[in-house]
Design an enzyme around this catalytic site. Sequence first.
Site, PDB file in Angstrom:
ATOM      1  N   LYS A 115       1.124  -1.100  -0.143  1.00 59.11           N
ATOM      2  CA  LYS A 115       0.336   0.200   0.132  1.00 59.11           C
ATOM      3  C   LYS A 115       0.845   1.524  -0.070  1.00 59.11           C
ATOM      4  O   LYS A 115       0.165   2.028  -0.434  1.00 59.11           O
ATOM      5  CB  LYS A 115      -0.941   0.027   1.212  1.00 59.11           C
ATOM      6  CG  LYS A 115      -2.287  -1.486   1.415  1.00 59.11           C
ATOM      7  CD  LYS A 115      -2.297  -1.605   0.091  1.00 59.11           C
ATOM      8  CE  LYS A 115      -3.369  -2.384   0.193  1.00 59.11           C
ATOM      9  NZ  LYS A 115      -3.561  -2.879  -1.389  1.00 59.11           N
ATOM     10  N   GLU A 198      -2.190   6.542   8.681  1.00 63.90           N
ATOM     11  CA  GLU A 198      -3.232   7.086   7.868  1.00 63.90           C
ATOM     12  C   GLU A 198      -4.420   7.849   8.220  1.00 63.90           C
ATOM     13  O   GLU A 198      -4.970   8.202   9.494  1.00 63.90           O
ATOM     14  CB  GLU A 198      -3.466   5.991   6.855  1.00 63.90           C
ATOM     15  CG  GLU A 198      -4.130   7.147   5.237  1.00 63.90           C
ATOM     16  CD  GLU A 198      -4.637   6.604   3.795  1.00 63.90           C
ATOM     17  OE1 GLU A 198      -3.847   5.661   3.282  1.00 63.90           O
ATOM     18  OE2 GLU A 198      -5.789   5.619   3.894  1.00 63.90           O
ATOM     19  N   HIS A 233     -15.376  -2.408   8.752  1.00 61.56           N
ATOM     20  CA  HIS A 233     -13.963  -1.878   7.231  1.00 61.56           C
ATOM     21  C   HIS A 233     -14.811  -2.792   6.357  1.00 61.56           C
ATOM     22  O   HIS A 233     -13.847  -3.260   5.313  1.00 61.56           O
ATOM     23  CB  HIS A 233     -12.802  -1.880   7.734  1.00 61.56           C
ATOM     24  CG  HIS A 233     -12.187  -0.760   8.600  1.00 61.56           C
ATOM     25  ND1 HIS A 233     -13.097   0.511   9.085  1.00 61.56           N
ATOM     26  CD2 HIS A 233     -12.187  -1.210   9.896  1.00 61.56           C
ATOM     27  CE1 HIS A 233     -12.333   1.003  10.324  1.00 61.56           C
ATOM     28  NE2 HIS A 233     -12.417   0.089  10.610  1.00 61.56           N
ATOM     29  N   ARG A 290      -7.866  -7.122  -8.577  1.00 58.90           N
ATOM     30  CA  ARG A 290      -8.734  -7.890  -9.133  1.00 58.90           C
ATOM     31  C   ARG A 290     -10.197  -7.683  -9.762  1.00 58.90           C
ATOM     32  O   ARG A 290     -10.486  -6.862  -9.841  1.00 58.90           O
ATOM     33  CB  ARG A 290      -8.475  -9.350  -7.852  1.00 58.90           C
ATOM     34  CG  ARG A 290      -9.019  -8.200  -6.462  1.00 58.90           C
ATOM     35  CD  ARG A 290      -9.264  -9.245  -5.466  1.00 58.90           C
ATOM     36  NE  ARG A 290      -9.225  -8.034  -3.857  1.00 58.90           N
ATOM     37  CZ  ARG A 290     -10.524  -7.775  -3.446  1.00 58.90           C
ATOM     38  NH1 ARG A 290     -11.164  -7.316  -4.370  1.00 58.90           N
ATOM     39  NH2 ARG A 290      -9.959  -6.771  -2.497  1.00 58.90           N
TER      40      ARG A 290
END
Lengths: 491, 164
Positions: A115, A198, A233, A290
């Site tokens: 990431k 983040e 989430h 994907r």
Amino acid sequence: MKKILIANRGEIAIRIARSVVEKGFAPVMLFSDADASAPHPRMGKEAYRLAGKTPAETYLDIEKILTIAKKASVWGVHPGYGFLSENAEFSAGCEKTGLVFIGPSAENIKSMGDKIVARTLAKKAGVPTLSGSDFASTAEEAKAQAKHIGYPVLLKAKAGGGGKGMRRVDREADIDEAFRLARSEAEKSFKDGTLYVEKYLERARHVEVQVFGDSHGQAFAIADRDCSIQRRHQKIIEEAPAPLLSEKTRGAMAEAAMNLTRSVGYRGAGTLEFLVNHDESFHFLEMNTRLQVEHPVTEWISGLDLVALQIDVALGLKISVPSRSHGHALEVRVYAEDPDNQFFPMPGKLLHVSWPTGPFVRVDTGVETGSEVTLYYDPMLAKISVWGHTREEAVERMLRALKETTIVGTKTNLGFLFNILSHPAFKKSDLSTQFIPQHGPFPSRPLSEAETFAALAGVYDTQAAPQTADRPAARDESMSAWWASGLARPR
Amino acid sequence: MKLTLHTSGKDGLPFDFKNENGHVTVASKDRELSLERLYQNEHTHVYLLGGEVFNVTVLRRHGERVDVLVNGAFYDLHVVDEKRKTSSLAPLGSLKEIKAVMPGRVTKVLVKPGDAVSEGMPLLVLEAMKMENEIKASAAGTVEKIAVNPGDTVESGHLLVKLA
């Protein structure tokens, strides 16, 4: 006839098999010991057993899967989503064995799977990103970075996906505990416990863009999806296109998505996830390399079969994609879980399952009456998706479809989904990732007098009427014995 | 047969049932309705009342709670069968004994014996399906006993914490 091995299980294995057949290939299925009687192996022209039950010894075992692929002399391998779909080693292993991996290159998977690298690539392609750290190896480091970024923050797994290894932290005092939990989840799910910090955007929407690239250097953005309704989430309601987004923002996001796709020479289906603020400023979160779980909503509005398109790209064809979408689509994910208790998974035997049908309703499922929902795999039972000319029409259609759905035997989130879709805030498209905590709980409307009498008649008829007089005891036993035996609920 | 419907904050409402030729008659203290059985299978019962269709599916029974779908909407009803209370219906497990509802691994114990806990307070963390799940107190009380240690693998039904 050329064969395609489907390295997955459940609803997605079945969904892929359908397109594989339509494209003139023979589907080759895999099943673990726990899935021997599941519906998906039956969809194959061939089916092979993966000895074992846990994901690690079955659908995640690269060596076992490649051995079967060679033995069956397949042309290509489709990984679906989850499991090995974003595993660069698997993609490389396929190519090395002379098989076509129906997905992006190992290099693309690797860079987007990290990431932190992904964010750097996005920045380079001019895609706006959130302020965040490189990575935090200790809770202390995370603390320092969180202080710099400003609370609330999100701890995320470097190798993340599916909401695993992710924790929101509102204040410094909570960071030690969150760091420990997120790291252990990340280690277990991805064998990599690296975390990063983040900025957490309050009440932002989750909007993503479906992209496609081919081996002729073309890159396309195929409409967007709003997947803001989440719990733990993880998305539970998705729709396309994202409602109430200005054409300017929509265009800018599509442009950014195409730029990143093109700049990395991306091949196949991918999704760029963004957070969109009230002011419609958008920030890149990550790219999934994907097919997404929620791809049916894009199929509804684009008229494209995304799996067929993946196969075309794998065949080296030059693809073309319509520039306009049509109408509005919604999807709900039906889970065996308890919405009244932290969405705890609820394994058990499905005593009776019946799905909705009718105009513009699609059900992607991997279970049927008699199926056992086990602890080995994700407890998602089905995806129900619908299409309408407008969002209002799609919402009403979904409510109708949910009314037609019956799942007896274990607790599901069907009632919860129904009540969210009936909520005025949802109908107004007042969406954010905080929708559930903000507007919940979502109680059913009160029963009318006649409904109360009918409900009780139903209870009476189920347990006491002469025609079912000998049933109740037997039913209680079969009905998830661990629950029916009167165990206290963990709350 | 008698069933009592409990709604939070109110006294239980007793209902009487009579079964007669294709109809079920349901009577409360001041109301009696006769519902025509339009269709039924093992789980779903469809009734007709004054031209209106009522689709009732009994999804699950657990102790005195019954999960039903009434015309598509979900309800968790608290229904007591007065007669069977003492016979065949299993009593609801004690709220003071917190047991595992699914197999998993205890990753963390958050309380110790003697701790006072309020309802809903997290007691321990149980990992199942790669998720960390907080197990909360089902009632207020004092921790009498912790029956597991971090790292223990438990089956469903295993006692986790006992409150006094």
